[in-house]
Design an enzyme around this catalytic site. Structure first.
Site: not given
Ligand code: PLP
Length: 388
Positions: A51, A103, A176, A201
């Site tokens: 961990r 998101y 992000d 992604k």
């Molecule tokens: N940030 C963005 C821009 C996203 O598109 C997503 C998910 O689609 C996330 C964060 C969240 O990521 P995760 O689905 O890996 O938890």
């Protein structure tokens, strides 16, 4: 190995990758172990418990720190776990300014959970409007949170302009970078303190892992985040770390093809009589095209949204008709995906919020894969024919 002087497409293959001492393995092995033997109590080879630190995860973290040009990185069980860990840097009563077009899952975490469980306050603004952004800052603002390109409206926020407005104010800026990846833009070099990713992604790129990443250029933030990660425990496992590392090795190649294909499709959609609006920063008609060209190094990414001139039932038929574009949430894989933000990825946003942003029934988002662009166009063309 030293990664100082090599270029990005070499870094994705070599950064943070050491030849394994015990066997000479070229690829970091999957260290499937929860614990590590100690020579004497408290004396060990740098690893105690997975961990806290695991060699496969560490290889991935070193890779990501190098690609984003940070001093440290931490790999999480999902993008949301990474985002939640960053919010744990704050204290109850702290205020965060967020770009309004984020998101849906991030919005849900902020509004439906952290507001109540951590006592945080959020204000959502259009960060393309710097005056609106500055007016939202208060003496309690401790963090600024943005996504660019934004999701699903593909707005471009000027990272350098935003970070320079908060630099002197004890405010942590977080970007992000999921949509762009460090192949396209490096927020830390544009003044951001922290970068987060859904590695699910483009970074992993093969739609077979859920994972997240936090990278910072500030040692004190890295230390605090490592403490949070170890305390909460939402780490990426060694198998998934291995897969993400393998995916990253082709990041430069894949992103190049994603960008090329998406521009070809944007040009095709621009000519299509059933398409009302196209949201893609690579088009000169995009309102922030100039900022995107500079910030994203003339690489505009693999996602675009567009509005179709049809009612909801026609749009549903269109979405069910594509064959190469799979109707599914997510983005950034080698395969093309298509989705309806209003019903799918952004359904968790309040309807009034969706209406304000322009997430209407006519809006469709595609993640363009690395298939042959002509095949992708034929697929869309055939699907448009079912709309009357
Ligand atoms: N940030 C963005 C821009 C996203 O598109 C997503 C998910 O689609 C996330 C964060 C969240 O990521 P995760 O689905 O890996 O938890």
């Amino acid at each position: 190995m030293t990664t100082k002087k090599i270029n990005f497409s070499s870094m994705v293959i070599h950064a943070g990758q050491e030849i394994e001492v015990a066997t000479g393995a070229v690829i970091p092995p999957i260290y499937a172990t929860s614990t590590f033997a100690q020579q004497k109590p408290g004396e060990h080879l740098g690893y105690e418990y997975s961990r806290s630190k695991n060699p496969t995860r560490l290889a991935l973290e070193k890779m990501m720190a190098a690609l984003e040009e940070g001093v440290g990185a931490l790999a999480f069980a999902s993008g949301m776990a990474a985002i939640a860990a960053v919010l744990d840097l704050l204290e109850p009563g702290d205020h965060i300014v967020v770009n309004e077009d984020i998101y849906g899952g991030t919005w849900r975490l902020f509004e439906k959970l952290k507001k109540y469980s951590s006592g945080l306050n959020f204000t959502y603004v259009d960060m393309c409007d710097l005056t609106q952004f500055e007016q939202a800052l208060t003496s309690k603002t401790k963090m600024v949170w943005l996504e660019t390109p934004s999701n699903p409206m593909m707005r471009i926020i000027d990272i350098e302009a935003i970070t320079s407005l908060v630099r002197s104010r004890d405010i942590i800026s977080v970007v992000d970078n999921t949509f762009a990846t460090p192949y396209i833009q490096k927020p830390l070099n544009l003044g951001a303190d922290i970068v987060v990713h859904s590695v699910t992604k483009f970074l992993n790129g093969h739609s077979d892992v859920i994972g997240g990443m936090v990278i910072s250029k500030a040692k004190d933030l890295c230390d605090k985040l490592a403490f949070i990660q170890n305390s909460v425990g939402a780490i990426l496992g060694p198998f998934d770390s291995f897969l993400v590392l393998r995916g990253i090795k082709t990041l430069a190649l894949r992103m190049q093809k994603h960008c090329e294909n998406t521009k070809i499709i944007a040009d095709y959609l621009s000519q299509h009589p059933k398409v009302k609006t196209i949201l893609y920063p690579g088009l000169q008609t995009h309102p922030q095209h100039e900022i995107a060209a500079k910030q994203m190094q003339n690489r505009f990414g693999g996602v675009l949204s567009f509005c179709i001139d049809a009612d909801l039932s026609g749009i549903k038929k269109f979405l069910q008709e594509t064959k190469l574009f799979t109707l599914a949430e997510s983005l950034g894989g080698v395969e093309s995906l298509i989705e309806h933000p209003n019903i799918m990825t952004h359904a968790s946003l309040e309807k009034s919020h969706r209406d304000k942003l322009g997430i209407t029934d006519s809006l469709v988002r595609i993640s363009v894969g690395i298939e042959d662009a002509n095949d992708l166009i034929s697929d869309l063309d055939a699907a448009f024919k079912v709309i009357t």
